[in-house]
Motif scaffolding. Structure first.
Motif, PDB file in Angstrom:
ATOM      1  N   TYR A  71       0.732  -1.192   0.066  1.00  0.00           N
ATOM      2  CA  TYR A  71      -0.082  -0.067   0.056  1.00  0.00           C
ATOM      3  C   TYR A  71       0.936   1.537   0.109  1.00  0.00           C
ATOM      4  O   TYR A  71       2.150   1.432   0.329  1.00  0.00           O
ATOM      5  CB  TYR A  71      -0.871   0.134   1.266  1.00  0.00           C
ATOM      6  CG  TYR A  71      -2.090  -0.933   1.233  1.00  0.00           C
ATOM      7  CD1 TYR A  71      -3.540  -0.358   1.101  1.00  0.00           C
ATOM      8  CD2 TYR A  71      -1.954  -2.367   1.738  1.00  0.00           C
ATOM      9  CE1 TYR A  71      -4.472  -1.327   0.963  1.00  0.00           C
ATOM     10  CE2 TYR A  71      -3.007  -2.976   2.085  1.00  0.00           C
ATOM     11  CZ  TYR A  71      -4.186  -2.504   1.432  1.00  0.00           C
ATOM     12  OH  TYR A  71      -5.441  -3.371   1.519  1.00  0.00           O
ATOM     13  N   ASP A  72       0.286   2.391  -0.412  1.00  0.00           N
ATOM     14  CA  ASP A  72       0.766   3.718  -0.310  1.00  0.00           C
ATOM     15  C   ASP A  72       0.719   3.763   1.230  1.00  0.00           C
ATOM     16  O   ASP A  72      -0.242   3.457   1.960  1.00  0.00           O
ATOM     17  CB  ASP A  72       0.189   4.756  -0.854  1.00  0.00           C
ATOM     18  CG  ASP A  72       0.421   4.569  -2.452  1.00  0.00           C
ATOM     19  OD1 ASP A  72       1.636   4.106  -2.906  1.00  0.00           O
ATOM     20  OD2 ASP A  72      -0.327   4.961  -3.409  1.00  0.00           O
ATOM     21  N   GLN A 113      -0.486   6.342   3.136  1.00  0.00           N
ATOM     22  CA  GLN A 113      -1.611   6.938   3.584  1.00  0.00           C
ATOM     23  C   GLN A 113      -2.921   5.775   3.567  1.00  0.00           C
ATOM     24  O   GLN A 113      -3.698   6.143   4.077  1.00  0.00           O
ATOM     25  CB  GLN A 113      -2.029   7.990   2.382  1.00  0.00           C
ATOM     26  CG  GLN A 113      -1.119   9.062   2.564  1.00  0.00           C
ATOM     27  CD  GLN A 113      -1.065   9.882   3.834  1.00  0.00           C
ATOM     28  OE1 GLN A 113      -1.798  10.002   4.767  1.00  0.00           O
ATOM     29  NE2 GLN A 113       0.346  10.205   4.381  1.00  0.00           N
ATOM     30  N   ASN A 114      -2.600   4.731   2.867  1.00  0.00           N
ATOM     31  CA  ASN A 114      -3.771   3.815   2.620  1.00  0.00           C
ATOM     32  C   ASN A 114      -3.568   2.780   3.495  1.00  0.00           C
ATOM     33  O   ASN A 114      -4.397   1.651   3.301  1.00  0.00           O
ATOM     34  CB  ASN A 114      -3.837   3.316   1.097  1.00  0.00           C
ATOM     35  CG  ASN A 114      -4.409   4.452   0.299  1.00  0.00           C
ATOM     36  OD1 ASN A 114      -5.205   5.322   0.517  1.00  0.00           O
ATOM     37  ND2 ASN A 114      -3.675   4.522  -0.830  1.00  0.00           N
TER      38      ASN A 114
END
Length: 497
Positions: free
Chosen positions: A359-360, A362-363
């Motif tokens: 994931y990034d 932020q996610n």
């Protein structure tokens, strides 16, 4: 415990100091390994063009010259013999020392084999079926020069390999390609070290199979050099079983003599009588007795819950939900720090790491970051006790702890859950953990997975320090802004008066 031959420090040795470096007498595939190249031990894909029998990889054009010559002149040997009976490779390499290096052969044969203890056991019969019988059925292996090869000689060599070899751990080439497939090496001087479940040494093997022995803690002159023949996170029951079956002795070290395993309770089970205490393992008896009410768990119950836990851990689908179920279930019957529960937690931490990397930032689910951090903290707490000093496992756990702490702290700061000063404090804590991890992993050779991790950690330390500087500047700006606003509000208040 009878020590036999052993190594002793002749002088005071500092933690991290090199004690000895040693080349192997023999290197070869582990017992029951997949077929691999006899040149580099990567997966094999073809046959040597000279001897027409040895497995090689696509990059290797040759293997040991004495070995190749031996197979080339074994005219009656089937061309698929080594592929069909790959377990003979390392024992044959030991026998071929008689031809290539008689001094090394004599050095090898002087090592402990425990043949009398092994005779007729399960491992003896396995070697009989998969090594002795296939070899001696072929004329090529029945005599090497003037050495007559007998079943007892082959069993003795198998015993020497089983008792004395060290694992050569997953070396990689410069492109990160796995070099070794379950390889082991025979190091005569290093093998003289006495076993202790709390080692005072660290072993690192480089890409050319040279072994380096370091002090993991300070060692005083006259003290024995120890190495743990089994796994740090095995319970006492598992370690004793492994040592009894594979090394033919019972350990009586401080950890094995303490039913609580130095307070970690890797062997303890929840008491079924009082519900509050833990039934600790007494290896001398053996029995599991509650440290609160004195209740003893029936051996049948212990076998049942441990077999169920072992089956659940080994067969559990490697996904986060199932692993959490296994951890929750067996934390209630065993205990949250039992070795089998810790095994499941290690798998869980690995799955969480993989998920976070996919994931990034932020996610990434915040709960996943928090859980990974909890697991790293728990593992470090145990490793600090059981594997003190410079430790490969502790170094890896520290690296993972720092990564989880940085990611979670950045995420919480972005969402406003923590202020900049707290972010800075956590980042500095992560920096300390990462520096300590590098200090432990720096002994690993660059070609190993841990060597690659060390290089990555050094790059990340530089990036983290740059980020810390930015956060420090951010904190300074925020402090200046608060002071300015405070003065402005104060001046505004004075003007109203």
């Amino acid at each position: 415990m009878f020590y036999g031959r052993f190594l002793v420090a002749k002088r005071d040795i500092k933690a991290g100091e090199l004690i000895l470096a040693e080349d192997p007498v023999v290197v070869g595939p582990y017992w029951d390994a997949d077929i691999s190249c006899l040149g580099c031990l990567r997966p094999a894909s073809r046959t040597c063009k000279k001897c027409l029998r040895a497995p090689l990889c696509r990059d290797c054009t040759r293997h040991d010259a004495v070995e190749c010559d031996f197979y080339e002149h074994a005219s009656n040997l089937s061309k698929n013999f080594l592929f069909d009976h790959f377990n003979i490779i390392t024992p044959i390499r030991c026998l071929l020392l008689y031809r290539s290096d008689r001094t090394r052969y004599d050095e090898l044969m002087a090592m402990e084999s425990h043949c009398d203890s092994r005779r007729g056991t399960e491992i003896w019969l396995i070697h009989e079926q998969y090594v002795v019988e296939p070899m001696l059925a072929e004329e090529a292996f029945q005599q090497i020069d003037d050495l007559v090869v007998t079943a007892d000689l082959v069993q003795r060599i198998c015993g020497i390999l089983d008792v004395n070899t060290f694992e050569i751990r997953g070396n990689m080439d410069s492109q990160g390609v796995q070099m070794n497939n379950l390889a082991r090496g025979l190091y005569p001087r290093t093998s003289l070290m006495t076993h202790n479940c709390q080692t005072n040494t660290l072993i690192a093997v480089d890409g050319m199979s040279k072994l380096r022995l370091y002090a993991s803690i300070a060692i005083r002159a006259g003290e024995l050099l120890y190495y743990n023949y089994t796994r740090v996170l095995f319970s006492t029951f598992e370690r004793q079983t492994h040592l009894r079956k594979g090394k033919y002795f019972i350990c009586t070290c401080a950890r094995c003599s303490d039913p609580t395993e130095l307070g970690t309770h890797l062997s303890s089970l929840k008491c079924t009588a009082c519900g509050d205490g833990l039934c600790v393992f007494h290896p001398q008896t053996p029995k599991w007795e509650c440290n609160t009410c004195g209740h003893q768990l029936p051996r049948e119950y212990v076998n049942e819950v441990m077999c169920e836990a072992r089956e659940d851990v080994s067969s559990c689908a490697l996904d986060i939900r199932n692993l959490e179920k296994v951890v929750g279930k067996h934390s209630k019957t065993l205990n949250p720090h039992h070795s089998l529960v810790l095994e499941a937690k290690q798998s869980l931490a690995g799955e969480l790491r993989s998920m976070c990397m996919s994931y990034d930032l932020q996610n990434v689910p915040r709960q996943a970051l928090k859980r990974k951090l909890e697991l790293c903290e728990e593992m470090l707490q145990i490793l600090r006790v059981l594997d003190p000093g410079i430790s490969r496992l502790t170094g890896i756990a520290l690296y993972e702890y720092h990564a989880a702490l940085v990611d979670l702290s950045r995420r919480n700061h972005d969402t406003g859950e923590i202020k900049t000063p707290e972010l800075l404090e956590r980042l500095q804590l992560a920096e300390g953990a990462l520096k300590e991890a590098i200090g432990m992993l720096v002994f690993e050779h660059p070609t190993t997975p841990e060597g690659h991790l060390t290089k990555k950690a050094m790059c990340e330390l530089k990036e983290l320090r740059e980020y810390i500087q930015k956060v420090q500047a951010m904190e300074e700006d925020e402090r200046t802004d608060r002071q300015f606003r405070g003065k402005r509000n104060s001046n505004a208040g004075k003007s109203k008066k």
